[in-house]
Scaffold this motif. Structure first.
Motif, PDB file in Angstrom:
ATOM      1  N   UNK A  75      47.498   5.669  -3.741  1.00 44.26           N
ATOM      2  CA  UNK A  75      48.867   5.368  -2.762  1.00 44.26           C
ATOM      3  C   UNK A  75      49.274   4.561  -2.037  1.00 44.26           C
ATOM      4  N   UNK A  76      48.069   3.896  -1.451  1.00 44.98           N
ATOM      5  CA  UNK A  76      48.862   2.837  -0.585  1.00 44.98           C
ATOM      6  C   UNK A  76      49.051   1.556  -0.999  1.00 44.98           C
ATOM      7  N   UNK A  77      49.655   2.235  -2.024  1.00 48.45           N
ATOM      8  CA  UNK A  77      50.399   0.950  -2.633  1.00 48.45           C
ATOM      9  C   UNK A  77      52.141   1.265  -2.797  1.00 48.45           C
ATOM     10  N   UNK A  78      52.913   0.853  -1.144  1.00 48.07           N
ATOM     11  CA  UNK A  78      53.907   1.204  -0.937  1.00 48.07           C
ATOM     12  C   UNK A  78      55.065   0.634  -0.604  1.00 48.07           C
ATOM     13  N   UNK A  79      55.993   0.985  -0.934  1.00 50.18           N
ATOM     14  CA  UNK A  79      57.622  -0.490  -0.246  1.00 50.18           C
ATOM     15  C   UNK A  79      57.189  -0.490   0.731  1.00 50.18           C
ATOM     16  N   UNK A 116      38.615   7.445  -5.564  1.00 50.16           N
ATOM     17  CA  UNK A 116      38.778   6.450  -4.432  1.00 50.16           C
ATOM     18  C   UNK A 116      40.112   5.092  -5.497  1.00 50.16           C
ATOM     19  N   UNK A 117      39.933   4.962  -6.456  1.00 47.78           N
ATOM     20  CA  UNK A 117      41.344   4.390  -7.392  1.00 47.78           C
ATOM     21  C   UNK A 117      42.416   5.508  -7.184  1.00 47.78           C
ATOM     22  N   UNK A 143      48.299  11.528 -13.891  1.00 53.69           N
ATOM     23  CA  UNK A 143      47.478  11.231 -14.210  1.00 53.69           C
ATOM     24  C   UNK A 143      46.047  10.883 -13.534  1.00 53.69           C
ATOM     25  N   UNK A 144      46.614  10.373 -12.487  1.00 52.67           N
ATOM     26  CA  UNK A 144      44.879   9.821 -11.981  1.00 52.67           C
ATOM     27  C   UNK A 144      43.962  11.584 -11.166  1.00 52.67           C
ATOM     28  N   UNK A 145      45.525  12.798 -10.776  1.00 54.71           N
ATOM     29  CA  UNK A 145      44.774  13.721 -10.159  1.00 54.71           C
ATOM     30  C   UNK A 145      43.829  14.156 -11.954  1.00 54.71           C
ATOM     31  N   UNK A 146      44.774  14.406 -12.962  1.00 51.36           N
ATOM     32  CA  UNK A 146      43.859  15.441 -14.232  1.00 51.36           C
ATOM     33  C   UNK A 146      42.360  13.806 -14.584  1.00 51.36           C
ATOM     34  N   UNK A 147      42.238  13.037 -14.142  1.00 53.60           N
ATOM     35  CA  UNK A 147      41.108  12.312 -14.414  1.00 53.60           C
ATOM     36  C   UNK A 147      39.659  12.749 -13.186  1.00 53.60           C
ATOM     37  N   UNK A 148      40.155  12.258 -11.715  1.00 53.25           N
ATOM     38  CA  UNK A 148      39.577  13.627 -10.996  1.00 53.25           C
ATOM     39  C   UNK A 148      39.210  15.395 -11.184  1.00 53.25           C
ATOM     40  N   UNK A 149      39.929  15.704 -11.743  1.00 51.79           N
ATOM     41  CA  UNK A 149      40.000  16.746 -12.224  1.00 51.79           C
ATOM     42  C   UNK A 149      38.440  17.199 -13.007  1.00 51.79           C
ATOM     43  N   UNK A 150      38.707  16.196 -14.308  1.00 51.37           N
ATOM     44  CA  UNK A 150      38.246  16.065 -15.309  1.00 51.37           C
ATOM     45  C   UNK A 150      36.578  15.700 -14.767  1.00 51.37           C
ATOM     46  N   UNK A 151      36.433  14.796 -14.044  1.00 50.70           N
ATOM     47  CA  UNK A 151      34.910  14.557 -13.853  1.00 50.70           C
ATOM     48  C   UNK A 151      34.639  15.943 -12.680  1.00 50.70           C
ATOM     49  N   UNK A 173      29.690  13.671 -10.332  1.00 52.96           N
ATOM     50  CA  UNK A 173      29.447  13.561  -9.353  1.00 52.96           C
ATOM     51  C   UNK A 173      30.273  11.774  -8.867  1.00 52.96           C
ATOM     52  N   UNK A 174      29.390  11.004  -9.224  1.00 54.26           N
ATOM     53  CA  UNK A 174      30.263   9.298  -9.753  1.00 54.26           C
ATOM     54  C   UNK A 174      31.318   8.655  -9.655  1.00 54.26           C
ATOM     55  N   UNK A 175      31.458   9.733 -11.423  1.00 51.23           N
ATOM     56  CA  UNK A 175      32.886   9.460 -11.922  1.00 51.23           C
ATOM     57  C   UNK A 175      34.164  10.286 -10.695  1.00 51.23           C
ATOM     58  N   UNK A 176      33.836  11.705  -9.900  1.00 50.16           N
ATOM     59  CA  UNK A 176      34.750  11.575  -9.030  1.00 50.16           C
ATOM     60  C   UNK A 176      35.172  11.159  -7.746  1.00 50.16           C
TER      61      UNK A 176
END
Length: 235
Positions: free
Chosen positions: A224-228, A218-219, A196-204, A210-213
């Motif tokens: 990705x950084x939220x890992x056990x 970044x989001x 889902x995050x990838x699709x948001x990047x791709x749409x932008x 550029x700002x939304x991309x």
């Protein structure tokens, strides 16, 4: 009286999945298993070790990150014969120590790359990004984690930025990025969240925003950084 700086350090509390990974590694060594041998299914390991399947799954992700196994959809965990099996706990902790730096590097580089991709992408670039997403979705639908599709997506975004130097810098950290990719996509529910995050990047990028991309990338890196492996174990 001992000095406050006498070399004593807080004792690291091993996480449960670290203990499970170490037990699996010991069992592998005790049974003389090597590259190409298959580990028992997660359900069997969980029963024999007296832990949940989620803990076994995280242990296998840790083993995969340090190169001790490769996890294939439909085949389970296959031993690679990598050095991680011999010093698994140390390898996992070394990975955890460098992970924040790798995530910082990804944020700095890939956020800029996404913005440039939105400004410079061609129709062919956008099509390549969409194709990577379709491949990732198909893999996830089939029960996989979408690791290959994730890698292809980020490679396509990097190519769309048309920056030779940034592409070279991403190549320099590619092996470290693969660690974060495996770690992240091994988290429960993460493959679809990442898609889902990838699709948001791709749409932008396709919209030329550029700002939304940049914001979307970044989001995504924060996700990705939220890992056990970076969460504190219970006291």
């Amino acid at each position: 009286m001992a000095s406050p700086n006498d070399g004593l350090r807080p004792v690291a509390r091993p996480r449960l999945y670290e203990q499970v990974a170490e037990q699996i590694a010991t069992w592998v060594a005790d049974n003389g298993l090597g590259a190409g041998d298959r580990l028992p299914p997660e359900r069997d390991l969980a029963t024999r070790l007296g832990v949940s399947r989620a803990t076994v799954s995280q242990a296998l992700v840790a083993l995969e990150v340090v190169g001790a196994v490769t996890v294939r959809h439909g085949d389970g965990a296959i031993l690679t014969g990598g050095s991680g099996v011999r010093r698994i706990t140390e390898a996992i902790r070394e990975h955890a120590q460098r992970l924040p730096d790798v995530i910082d590097a990804r944020d700095a580089l890939e956020t800029k790359i996404a913005a440039l991709a939105a400004q410079r992408r061609t129709d062919a670039d956008a099509d390549a990004i969409d194709a990577a997403l379709d491949g990732m979705e198909a893999d996830i639908d089939a029960g996989g984690r979408g690791v290959s599709g994730d890698e292809q997506f980020h490679a396509a975004v990097t190519a769309a930025a048309h920056s030779t130097l940034l592409a070279r810098m991403m190549a320099e950290i590619s092996e470290l990025v693969l660690e974060t990719r495996i770690e992240s996509l091994g988290q429960p529910g993460r493959p679809r969240d990442s898609l889902a995050a990838h699709r948001r990047i791709a749409a932008a990028i396709r919209a030329g925003d550029a700002d939304e991309a940049a914001r979307a990338m970044h989001d995504h890196v924060e996700q990705v950084s939220d890992v056990a492996i970076l969460r504190e174990p219970p006291a």
